[in-house]
Design an enzyme around this catalytic site. Structure first.
Site, mmCIF file in Angstrom:
data_model
loop_
_atom_site.group_PDB
_atom_site.id
_atom_site.type_symbol
_atom_site.label_atom_id
_atom_site.label_comp_id
_atom_site.label_asym_id
_atom_site.label_seq_id
_atom_site.Cartn_x
_atom_site.Cartn_y
_atom_site.Cartn_z
ATOM 1 N N ASP A 18 0.857 -1.173 0.000
ATOM 2 C CA ASP A 18 0.000 0.000 0.000
ATOM 3 C C ASP A 18 0.910 1.244 0.000
ATOM 4 O O ASP A 18 2.113 1.137 0.268
ATOM 5 C CB ASP A 18 -0.896 -0.039 1.250
ATOM 6 N N ASP A 20 -0.167 5.206 0.858
ATOM 7 C CA ASP A 20 -0.412 6.198 1.918
ATOM 8 C C ASP A 20 -0.617 5.509 3.268
ATOM 9 O O ASP A 20 -1.452 4.623 3.405
ATOM 10 C CB ASP A 20 -1.644 7.038 1.582
ATOM 11 N N ASP A 196 -2.178 -0.461 5.848
ATOM 12 C CA ASP A 196 -2.501 0.156 7.137
ATOM 13 C C ASP A 196 -3.994 0.349 7.400
ATOM 14 O O ASP A 196 -4.416 0.432 8.543
ATOM 15 C CB ASP A 196 -1.835 1.532 7.235
HETATM 16 MG MG LIG Z 1 -2.967 3.196 3.273
#
Ligand SMILES: [Mg+2]
Length: 247
Positions: A18, A20, A196
Protein backbone atom coordinates in the site's frame (compact mmCIF):
# COMPACT_ATOMS: atom_id res chain seq x y z
CA UNK A 1 10.98 -2.83 15.44
CA UNK A 2 12.48 -6.20 16.24
CA UNK A 3 13.26 -8.82 13.62
CA UNK A 4 11.34 -11.48 15.55
CA UNK A 5 8.11 -9.59 14.90
CA UNK A 6 8.49 -9.95 11.13
CA UNK A 7 8.70 -12.85 8.75
CA UNK A 8 12.16 -13.80 7.47
CA UNK A 9 12.78 -12.11 4.09
CA UNK A 10 12.81 -14.43 1.08
CA UNK A 11 13.63 -13.67 -2.53
CA UNK A 12 10.73 -15.84 -3.69
CA UNK A 13 8.16 -13.45 -2.27
CA UNK A 14 5.64 -11.50 -4.31
CA UNK A 15 5.54 -8.18 -2.47
CA UNK A 16 2.46 -5.93 -2.45
CA UNK A 17 2.70 -2.52 -0.83
CA UNK A 18 0.00 0.00 0.00
CA UNK A 19 1.20 3.62 -0.42
CA UNK A 20 -0.41 6.20 1.92
CA UNK A 21 0.04 5.32 5.59
CA UNK A 22 2.37 2.45 4.63
CA UNK A 23 5.25 3.91 2.57
CA UNK A 24 4.30 7.57 2.96
CA UNK A 25 2.91 9.57 5.88
CA UNK A 26 -0.69 10.56 5.23
CA UNK A 27 -0.82 14.22 4.22
CA UNK A 28 -3.46 16.85 4.84
CA UNK A 29 -4.69 16.40 1.26
CA UNK A 30 -3.99 13.58 -1.23
CA UNK A 31 -1.97 15.89 -3.51
CA UNK A 32 0.18 17.21 -0.64
CA UNK A 33 2.61 14.26 -0.58
CA UNK A 34 5.95 13.83 -2.25
CA UNK A 35 8.09 10.73 -2.56
CA UNK A 36 11.75 10.88 -1.48
CA UNK A 37 14.23 9.78 -4.17
CA UNK A 38 15.62 7.31 -1.64
CA UNK A 39 12.28 5.48 -1.55
CA UNK A 40 12.03 5.38 -5.35
CA UNK A 41 15.54 3.90 -5.54
CA UNK A 42 14.69 1.38 -2.81
CA UNK A 43 11.56 0.16 -4.62
CA UNK A 44 13.46 -0.16 -7.91
CA UNK A 45 16.10 -2.33 -6.21
CA UNK A 46 13.49 -4.45 -4.40
CA UNK A 47 11.63 -5.00 -7.67
CA UNK A 48 14.83 -6.29 -9.28
CA UNK A 49 15.60 -8.48 -6.29
CA UNK A 50 12.12 -10.04 -6.53
CA UNK A 51 12.30 -10.67 -10.25
CA UNK A 52 9.73 -7.96 -10.90
CA UNK A 53 7.21 -9.36 -8.40
CA UNK A 54 6.63 -6.05 -6.60
CA UNK A 55 3.37 -4.13 -6.99
CA UNK A 56 1.82 -1.07 -5.38
CA UNK A 57 -1.79 -1.52 -4.25
CA UNK A 58 -3.42 1.82 -3.47
CA UNK A 59 -6.66 3.73 -3.28
CA UNK A 60 -5.12 6.37 -5.52
CA UNK A 61 -5.53 6.39 -9.29
CA UNK A 62 -2.69 4.81 -11.27
CA UNK A 63 -1.95 8.10 -13.05
CA UNK A 64 -1.47 9.69 -9.63
CA UNK A 65 0.84 6.89 -8.41
CA UNK A 66 2.93 7.01 -11.61
CA UNK A 67 3.36 10.75 -11.08
CA UNK A 68 4.45 10.30 -7.46
CA UNK A 69 6.98 7.55 -8.15
CA UNK A 70 8.27 8.75 -11.55
CA UNK A 71 10.30 7.62 -13.36
CA UNK A 72 9.56 4.26 -11.73
CA UNK A 73 6.57 2.44 -13.26
CA UNK A 74 5.76 -0.62 -11.18
CA UNK A 75 2.90 -3.05 -11.60
CA UNK A 76 0.09 -1.29 -9.77
CA UNK A 77 -3.52 -1.57 -8.63
CA UNK A 78 -5.23 1.81 -8.29
CA UNK A 79 -8.60 2.90 -6.88
CA UNK A 80 -8.53 -0.16 -4.56
CA UNK A 81 -8.24 -2.47 -7.56
CA UNK A 82 -10.75 -0.85 -9.95
CA UNK A 83 -7.71 -0.18 -12.13
CA UNK A 84 -4.79 -2.56 -12.53
CA UNK A 85 -1.62 -2.51 -14.62
CA UNK A 86 -0.05 -5.96 -14.84
CA UNK A 87 3.68 -6.56 -15.03
CA UNK A 88 3.19 -7.01 -18.79
CA UNK A 89 1.97 -3.40 -18.97
CA UNK A 90 -1.59 -4.44 -19.77
CA UNK A 91 -4.06 -2.02 -18.19
CA UNK A 92 -7.55 -2.93 -16.99
CA UNK A 93 -9.89 -0.26 -15.73
CA UNK A 94 -13.54 -0.17 -14.84
CA UNK A 95 -15.60 2.96 -15.25
CA UNK A 96 -18.73 3.39 -13.15
CA UNK A 97 -19.12 7.11 -13.75
CA UNK A 98 -22.52 6.77 -15.50
CA UNK A 99 -23.98 4.91 -12.53
CA UNK A 100 -22.44 7.45 -10.15
CA UNK A 101 -23.79 10.63 -11.80
CA UNK A 102 -26.58 11.24 -9.28
CA UNK A 103 -24.41 10.38 -6.29
CA UNK A 104 -21.67 12.67 -7.57
CA UNK A 105 -24.09 15.58 -7.99
CA UNK A 106 -25.30 15.20 -4.41
CA UNK A 107 -21.79 15.00 -2.98
CA UNK A 108 -20.55 17.92 -5.09
CA UNK A 109 -23.34 20.09 -3.71
CA UNK A 110 -22.56 18.91 -0.19
CA UNK A 111 -18.81 19.53 -0.38
CA UNK A 112 -19.41 22.99 -1.90
CA UNK A 113 -21.42 23.83 1.22
CA UNK A 114 -18.87 22.38 3.68
CA UNK A 115 -15.49 24.13 3.48
CA UNK A 116 -12.45 21.90 3.91
CA UNK A 117 -14.17 18.81 2.53
CA UNK A 118 -13.05 17.46 -0.83
CA UNK A 119 -14.76 15.25 -3.40
CA UNK A 120 -12.49 13.07 -5.51
CA UNK A 121 -14.02 11.45 -8.62
CA UNK A 122 -12.06 8.30 -9.49
CA UNK A 123 -14.36 7.23 -12.32
CA UNK A 124 -14.88 3.89 -10.62
CA UNK A 125 -15.56 5.44 -7.22
CA UNK A 126 -16.33 8.68 -5.36
CA UNK A 127 -14.20 9.60 -2.35
CA UNK A 128 -15.24 12.24 0.16
CA UNK A 129 -12.21 13.48 2.12
CA UNK A 130 -12.77 15.37 5.40
CA UNK A 131 -9.26 15.34 6.92
CA UNK A 132 -9.15 19.15 6.85
CA UNK A 133 -12.66 19.48 8.27
CA UNK A 134 -12.98 16.74 10.93
CA UNK A 135 -15.88 18.56 12.59
CA UNK A 136 -17.99 17.55 9.58
CA UNK A 137 -17.40 13.81 10.10
CA UNK A 138 -20.93 12.93 11.18
CA UNK A 139 -22.48 15.15 8.51
CA UNK A 140 -20.14 13.65 5.88
CA UNK A 141 -21.26 10.13 6.82
CA UNK A 142 -24.85 11.21 6.48
CA UNK A 143 -24.19 12.80 3.06
CA UNK A 144 -22.40 9.69 1.79
CA UNK A 145 -25.18 7.40 3.05
CA UNK A 146 -27.62 9.57 1.11
CA UNK A 147 -25.44 9.47 -2.02
CA UNK A 148 -25.05 5.70 -1.69
CA UNK A 149 -28.82 5.35 -2.03
CA UNK A 150 -28.63 7.35 -5.27
CA UNK A 151 -25.83 5.08 -6.56
CA UNK A 152 -28.02 2.00 -6.13
CA UNK A 153 -27.60 -1.55 -4.88
CA UNK A 154 -24.40 -2.40 -6.78
CA UNK A 155 -22.32 0.00 -4.69
CA UNK A 156 -21.12 0.03 -1.10
CA UNK A 157 -19.39 2.31 1.39
CA UNK A 158 -15.69 1.82 2.13
CA UNK A 159 -14.49 3.78 5.15
CA UNK A 160 -10.87 4.85 5.44
CA UNK A 161 -8.79 7.31 7.42
CA UNK A 162 -10.80 10.58 7.16
CA UNK A 163 -12.23 9.43 3.85
CA UNK A 164 -15.54 7.86 2.86
CA UNK A 165 -15.67 6.13 -0.48
CA UNK A 166 -18.56 4.85 -2.60
CA UNK A 167 -17.39 2.08 -4.86
CA UNK A 168 -18.74 -0.85 -6.83
CA UNK A 169 -19.22 -4.27 -5.26
CA UNK A 170 -16.60 -6.73 -6.40
CA UNK A 171 -13.78 -4.20 -6.29
CA UNK A 172 -11.13 -4.53 -3.62
CA UNK A 173 -7.47 -4.93 -2.84
CA UNK A 174 -7.90 -8.64 -2.11
CA UNK A 175 -9.15 -9.29 -5.62
CA UNK A 176 -6.40 -7.14 -7.11
CA UNK A 177 -3.70 -9.14 -5.26
CA UNK A 178 -5.32 -12.43 -6.33
CA UNK A 179 -5.32 -11.22 -9.95
CA UNK A 180 -1.59 -10.38 -9.79
CA UNK A 181 -0.91 -13.80 -8.23
CA UNK A 182 -2.45 -15.52 -11.26
CA UNK A 183 0.07 -13.90 -13.62
CA UNK A 184 3.84 -13.83 -14.15
CA UNK A 185 6.08 -12.90 -12.46
CA UNK A 186 3.93 -13.15 -9.32
CA UNK A 187 2.46 -16.62 -9.89
CA UNK A 188 4.14 -19.36 -7.87
CA UNK A 189 5.61 -16.93 -5.34
CA UNK A 190 4.62 -16.35 -1.71
CA UNK A 191 2.42 -13.23 -1.43
CA UNK A 192 3.28 -10.63 1.20
CA UNK A 193 1.09 -7.57 1.68
CA UNK A 194 1.84 -4.50 3.79
CA UNK A 195 -1.01 -2.05 4.47
CA UNK A 196 -2.50 0.16 7.14
CA UNK A 197 -6.15 0.96 6.56
CA UNK A 198 -9.53 -0.78 6.65
CA UNK A 199 -9.48 -1.21 2.87
CA UNK A 200 -6.29 -3.28 3.30
CA UNK A 201 -8.07 -5.93 5.37
CA UNK A 202 -9.33 -7.65 2.21
CA UNK A 203 -5.71 -7.83 1.04
CA UNK A 204 -4.64 -9.33 4.39
CA UNK A 205 -7.36 -11.98 4.10
CA UNK A 206 -6.28 -12.86 0.56
CA UNK A 207 -2.59 -13.35 1.37
CA UNK A 208 -3.51 -15.32 4.51
CA UNK A 209 -5.68 -17.60 2.38
CA UNK A 210 -2.79 -18.07 -0.06
CA UNK A 211 -0.41 -18.98 2.77
CA UNK A 212 1.46 -15.68 2.60
CA UNK A 213 2.30 -12.95 5.10
CA UNK A 214 0.02 -10.05 6.08
CA UNK A 215 1.70 -7.06 7.73
CA UNK A 216 -0.27 -4.20 9.31
CA UNK A 217 1.28 -0.77 9.83
CA UNK A 218 0.45 1.23 12.96
CA UNK A 219 -2.84 -0.57 13.50
CA UNK A 220 -4.56 -0.71 16.90
CA UNK A 221 -7.88 -2.11 15.68
CA UNK A 222 -8.80 -5.78 15.26
CA UNK A 223 -7.08 -6.89 12.07
CA UNK A 224 -6.60 -9.95 9.89
CA UNK A 225 -2.88 -9.13 9.64
CA UNK A 226 -0.51 -11.60 11.29
CA UNK A 227 2.49 -9.27 11.59
CA UNK A 228 2.95 -5.63 12.58
CA UNK A 229 5.15 -2.63 11.92
CA UNK A 230 4.89 0.58 13.94
CA UNK A 231 4.80 3.23 11.22
CA UNK A 232 5.88 4.26 7.70
CA UNK A 233 9.50 4.81 8.75
CA UNK A 234 9.61 1.26 10.16
CA UNK A 235 8.34 -0.12 6.85
CA UNK A 236 11.07 1.66 4.89
CA UNK A 237 13.74 0.63 7.43
CA UNK A 238 12.58 -3.00 7.22
CA UNK A 239 12.66 -2.95 3.39
CA UNK A 240 16.13 -1.39 3.42
CA UNK A 241 17.37 -4.02 5.88
CA UNK A 242 15.84 -6.75 3.69
CA UNK A 243 17.97 -5.64 0.76
CA UNK A 244 21.03 -6.42 2.87
CA UNK A 245 19.94 -10.01 3.52
CA UNK A 246 21.83 -12.70 1.60
CA UNK A 247 20.18 -13.81 -1.62
MG1 LIG B 1 -2.97 3.20 3.27
Amino acid sequence: MTAALLPQWRDDWALFLDVDGTLLKIAAAPDAVSVPQRLIDLLAKLGERLGGALALVSGRLIVDIDGLFAPLRLPVAGAHGAERRAASGRLQRRDDSDALVAAKRRLAEWTAAHPGTLLEDKGSALALHYRQAPAFEAAAKHAVADALLAAGPDFHLQEGKKVLEIRADGVGKGRAIAAFMSEPPFAGRLPVFVGDDLTDEAGFETVNRLGGHSIAVGVDRATHAKWHLADEASVVAWLEASLGEPQ
